[in-house]
Design an enzyme around this catalytic site. Structure first.
Site, PDB file in Angstrom:
ATOM      1  N   ARG A   1       0.843  -1.191   0.000  1.00  0.00           N
ATOM      2  CA  ARG A   1       0.000   0.000   0.000  1.00  0.00           C
ATOM      3  C   ARG A   1       0.885   1.251   0.000  1.00  0.00           C
ATOM      4  O   ARG A   1       1.737   1.408   0.877  1.00  0.00           O
ATOM      5  CB  ARG A   1      -0.905   0.002   1.242  1.00  0.00           C
ATOM      6  CG  ARG A   1      -1.659   1.306   1.422  1.00  0.00           C
ATOM      7  CD  ARG A   1      -2.582   1.289   2.648  1.00  0.00           C
ATOM      8  NE  ARG A   1      -3.233   2.567   2.769  1.00  0.00           N
ATOM      9  CZ  ARG A   1      -3.118   3.394   3.813  1.00  0.00           C
ATOM     10  NH1 ARG A   1      -2.398   3.066   4.859  1.00  0.00           N
ATOM     11  NH2 ARG A   1      -3.724   4.553   3.801  1.00  0.00           N
TER      12      ARG A   1
ATOM     13  N   HIS B   1      -2.867  10.951   0.927  1.00  0.00           N
ATOM     14  CA  HIS B   1      -2.268  10.726   2.242  1.00  0.00           C
ATOM     15  C   HIS B   1      -1.623  12.045   2.679  1.00  0.00           C
ATOM     16  O   HIS B   1      -0.411  12.163   2.779  1.00  0.00           O
ATOM     17  CB  HIS B   1      -1.268   9.572   2.206  1.00  0.00           C
ATOM     18  CG  HIS B   1      -0.957   8.966   3.549  1.00  0.00           C
ATOM     19  ND1 HIS B   1      -1.099   7.624   3.819  1.00  0.00           N
ATOM     20  CD2 HIS B   1      -0.517   9.532   4.711  1.00  0.00           C
ATOM     21  CE1 HIS B   1      -0.742   7.384   5.081  1.00  0.00           C
ATOM     22  NE2 HIS B   1      -0.379   8.530   5.643  1.00  0.00           N
TER      23      HIS B   1
ATOM     24  N   GLU C   1      -7.203   8.415   6.618  1.00  0.00           N
ATOM     25  CA  GLU C   1      -7.445   9.016   7.927  1.00  0.00           C
ATOM     26  C   GLU C   1      -8.062  10.410   7.903  1.00  0.00           C
ATOM     27  O   GLU C   1      -7.392  11.403   8.195  1.00  0.00           O
ATOM     28  CB  GLU C   1      -6.149   9.038   8.745  1.00  0.00           C
ATOM     29  CG  GLU C   1      -5.591   7.662   9.005  1.00  0.00           C
ATOM     30  CD  GLU C   1      -4.425   7.670   9.998  1.00  0.00           C
ATOM     31  OE1 GLU C   1      -3.841   8.744  10.219  1.00  0.00           O
ATOM     32  OE2 GLU C   1      -4.109   6.618  10.537  1.00  0.00           O
TER      33      GLU C   1
ATOM     34  N   TYR D   1      -3.906   1.227  15.774  1.00  0.00           N
ATOM     35  CA  TYR D   1      -2.627   1.210  16.485  1.00  0.00           C
ATOM     36  C   TYR D   1      -2.746   0.856  17.958  1.00  0.00           C
ATOM     37  O   TYR D   1      -1.875   0.188  18.508  1.00  0.00           O
ATOM     38  CB  TYR D   1      -1.927   2.572  16.356  1.00  0.00           C
ATOM     39  CG  TYR D   1      -1.308   2.791  14.988  1.00  0.00           C
ATOM     40  CD1 TYR D   1      -2.050   3.326  13.932  1.00  0.00           C
ATOM     41  CD2 TYR D   1       0.013   2.445  14.745  1.00  0.00           C
ATOM     42  CE1 TYR D   1      -1.484   3.515  12.685  1.00  0.00           C
ATOM     43  CE2 TYR D   1       0.588   2.636  13.497  1.00  0.00           C
ATOM     44  CZ  TYR D   1      -0.160   3.164  12.471  1.00  0.00           C
ATOM     45  OH  TYR D   1       0.406   3.340  11.235  1.00  0.00           O
TER      46      TYR D   1
ATOM     47  N   GLU E   1      -3.158  -0.194   8.127  1.00  0.00           N
ATOM     48  CA  GLU E   1      -1.961   0.190   8.887  1.00  0.00           C
ATOM     49  C   GLU E   1      -2.033  -0.392  10.275  1.00  0.00           C
ATOM     50  O   GLU E   1      -3.108  -0.453  10.882  1.00  0.00           O
ATOM     51  CB  GLU E   1      -1.820   1.713   9.059  1.00  0.00           C
ATOM     52  CG  GLU E   1      -1.326   2.453   7.861  1.00  0.00           C
ATOM     53  CD  GLU E   1      -1.163   3.949   8.120  1.00  0.00           C
ATOM     54  OE1 GLU E   1      -0.857   4.357   9.259  1.00  0.00           O
ATOM     55  OE2 GLU E   1      -1.364   4.714   7.165  1.00  0.00           O
TER      56      GLU E   1
HETATM   57  C1  PNW Z   1      -0.844   7.145  10.847  1.00  0.00           C
HETATM   58  N1  PNW Z   1      -3.115   7.823  16.808  1.00  0.00           N
HETATM   59  O1  PNW Z   1      -1.322   8.207  11.600  1.00  0.00           O
HETATM   60  C2  PNW Z   1      -0.534   7.697   9.479  1.00  0.00           C
HETATM   61  O2  PNW Z   1      -1.420   7.238   8.493  1.00  0.00           O
HETATM   62  C3  PNW Z   1       0.878   7.497   9.039  1.00  0.00           C
HETATM   63  O3  PNW Z   1       1.184   8.387   8.013  1.00  0.00           O
HETATM   64  C4  PNW Z   1       1.805   7.625  10.234  1.00  0.00           C
HETATM   65  O4  PNW Z   1       3.154   7.649   9.881  1.00  0.00           O
HETATM   66  C5  PNW Z   1       1.495   6.494  11.169  1.00  0.00           C
HETATM   67  O5  PNW Z   1       0.139   6.479  11.539  1.00  0.00           O
HETATM   68  C6  PNW Z   1       2.346   6.500  12.428  1.00  0.00           C
HETATM   69  O6  PNW Z   1       2.109   7.668  13.167  1.00  0.00           O
HETATM   70  C7  PNW Z   1      -1.755   8.052  12.884  1.00  0.00           C
HETATM   71  O7  PNW Z   1      -3.119   8.848  17.530  1.00  0.00           O
HETATM   72  C8  PNW Z   1      -1.681   9.147  13.715  1.00  0.00           C
HETATM   73  O8  PNW Z   1      -3.450   6.743  17.262  1.00  0.00           O
HETATM   74  C9  PNW Z   1      -2.153   9.084  15.009  1.00  0.00           C
HETATM   75  C10 PNW Z   1      -2.684   7.906  15.485  1.00  0.00           C
HETATM   76  C11 PNW Z   1      -2.746   6.797  14.668  1.00  0.00           C
HETATM   77  C12 PNW Z   1      -2.297   6.875  13.370  1.00  0.00           C
END
Ligand code: PNW
Length: 491
Positions: free
Chosen positions: A84, A129, A174, A318, A386
């Site tokens: 991706r 993105h 996102e 995450y 992700e």
């Molecule tokens: C993602 N949270 O963003 C993005 O899609 C990526 O570009 C980024 O590098 C990656 O996560 C790691 O940060 C997030 O607060 C930002 O849980 C914040 C969160 C999760 C994903």
């Protein structure tokens, strides 16, 4: 004794897509190469470098613009089924509009895609993105009501040029991070800091833009190209801290604000913004002296247009947080999304910490989020687009904490599959170290380490790369597997 000792090793189906994910601005570099236009991240990092902790930028990043063959070689080393990545809008449309197509940009993505196809790696393309052409930002970006037309035009250019080979399209990565962090806070480009007005205007235009691109694909490309179009939303798990009614409601409101705002209009059968949150924002807006709700409404035509505009739900997941109504003592900016929700979030100390302040290894995190989505929206097609773990800049190659995280996450995916949840793929964030937005190069998410001091940006596999490779190959999680020696090759 059979049940215990002969416990069947759980397996991922053969057609399950294992991949990794990246984003254009974070890996490509070549910020002004061969006719690429300026985007909002070029603009912010060049003009307000203090927004980035180490004052760095993505001018060169991992230089994937010049190293794409090495990147595909790494995909082959890992044995990936899919990859991706995102297209940089300003690389193919330097001014944002579709009258001026930059052929060199198109050629770069053709080369990248062809190299993947050659080795049977399925490209999954994110159209947006976070890197809006600066020219469109100057016209208001996501706050301009014409934004959805500009996005549809861009999407059509991408479908036209790449859709013969790309079968999985993601409109946006996102919405929450685009709208909340970009428009309502001072963290992400365009750093508008428009509290809880900007985010809500952006939310409406973003989902309309998504739906326009989806319908364009569905009406004019799908029958020839045979692919699918969805959206990726960040869905962390927000559970109640206690089993009190108040905590349950607080957690629900927080979920509605974090992702329901973007998911409900698309995936729910009602096709509108989440009810309780809408009511609360309207109430607060009135109290605060606004003559209308800060959250714009959707007309019936708009609701119909957006509702059901998906072939799959891309989930970035995450971590988890626990939400409490009674312990809410925080002072938030008024008005703001956090004040609109009015809840306190809590993270147990015993959940292991990553380098990113917001990231912890929480129990059953993926299962909690995905089973909730399945119960809410039905057993639609899900792809985890992700999931990953950060270490510090000197974390090194022996990343046992990342290995632990991936194994736990993938066990949770197996729990989902056991429960019949329709998850069709899993993309690890990330293939390689890259520009981690506000944290610059201080946080690393890569399965491959990148040496950013070296102009050649050499990539070296971490222990987690070997472990992921073994899982993909065997379709099983062997918790005792130790790569030794750590030498990588294409099988
Ligand atoms: C993602 N949270 O963003 C993005 O899609 C990526 O570009 C980024 O590098 C990656 O996560 C790691 O940060 C997030 O607060 C930002 O849980 C914040 C969160 C999760 C994903």
């Amino acid at each position: 004794y059979h049940a215990k000792t002969l416990k069947q090793q759980r397996r991922f189906p053969e057609d399950f897509l294992f991949g990794t994910a990246t984003a254009a601005y974070q890996i490509e570099g070549g910020w002004n190469a061969d006719g690429k236009g300026e985007n909002i991240w070029d603009y912010v990092t060049h003009n307000t470098p203090t927004v980035i902790t180490d004052a760095s930028n993505g001018d060169v990043a991992a230089d994937s613009y010049n190293n794409y063959k090495r990147d595909v070689q790494m995909m082959r080393e890992l044995g990936l089924d899919a990859y991706r990545f995102s297209i940089s809008w300003a690389r193919i449309l330097p001014d944002g509009f579709s009258n001026n197509v930059n052929e060199a940009g198109v050629k770069f993505y053709n080369n990248y895609i062809n190299e993947m196809i050659k080795y049977n790696i399925e490209p999954i393309v994110t159209l947006y993105h976070w890197d809006l052409p600066q020219k469109l930002q100057e016209l208001g970006g996501f706050a301009n009501p014409l934004f959805s037309d500009w996005f549809e035009d861009y999407a059509r250019v991408a479908f036209d040029h790449f859709g013969d080979r790309v079968k999985l399209w993601i409109t946006f990565n996102e919405p929450r991070e685009i709208c909340y962090e970009g428009y309502a806070s001072d963290t992400k480009a365009p750093v508008l800091n428009s509290s809880a007005v900007g985010a809500y205007i952006c939310a409406k235009n973003l989902i309309l833009s998504h739906a326009k691109a989806y319908h364009a694909y569905n009406n004019d490309f799908k029958s020839n190209q045979g692919g699918e179009c969805g959206i990726t939303i960040s869905v962390n798990w927000y559970g109640p801290l206690t089993d009190s009614k108040d905590d349950a409601m607080a957690a629900e409101l927080r979920r509605q604000a974090e992702w329901g705002l973007y998911a409900e209009p698309i995936f729910s059968s009602e096709g509108d913004f989440p009810k309780e949150l809408s009511r609360k924002i309207a109430l607060k807006s009135a109290e605060q002296g606004y003559s209308r709700s800060r959250l714009p409404s959707l007309t019936d035509d708009e609701k119909d247009f957006v509702k059901g505009s998906f072939d799959f739900f891309g989930v970035n997941h995450y971590t988890s947080l626990l939400v409490s109504a009674s312990e809410y003592k925080q002072e938030f900016i008024v008005p703001s999304m956090l004040d609109d929700v009015g809840a306190f979030t809590y993270v147990p100390e015993e959940w292991p910490k990553a380098a990113s302040y917001w990231l912890r290894l929480a129990p059953n995190s993926i299962y909690n989020a995905l089973s909730h989505l399945r119960n809410k929206y039905g057993n639609i097609k899900f792809i985890i687009t992700e999931n990953g773990w950060s270490s510090g800049p000197s974390g090194g190659l022996i990343d046992d904490d990342r290995v632990r995280y991936y194994r736990a996450a993938l066990e949770s995916v197996l729990d989902c599959l056991d429960d019949g949840i329709n998850i069709k793929g899993y993309m690890a964030w990330s293939l390689l170290d890259n520009f981690e937005w506000n944290e610059g190069y201080l946080e690393r998410f890569g399965l491959y380490e990148v040496d950013f001091e070296d102009p050649a940006r050499p990539r070296t596999p971490r222990k987690s790369a070997f472990v992921y490779k073994q899982i993909i190959k065997s379709r099983e999680i062997d918790h005792s597997y130790e790569p030794d020696p750590m030498t990588m090759a294409v099988d």
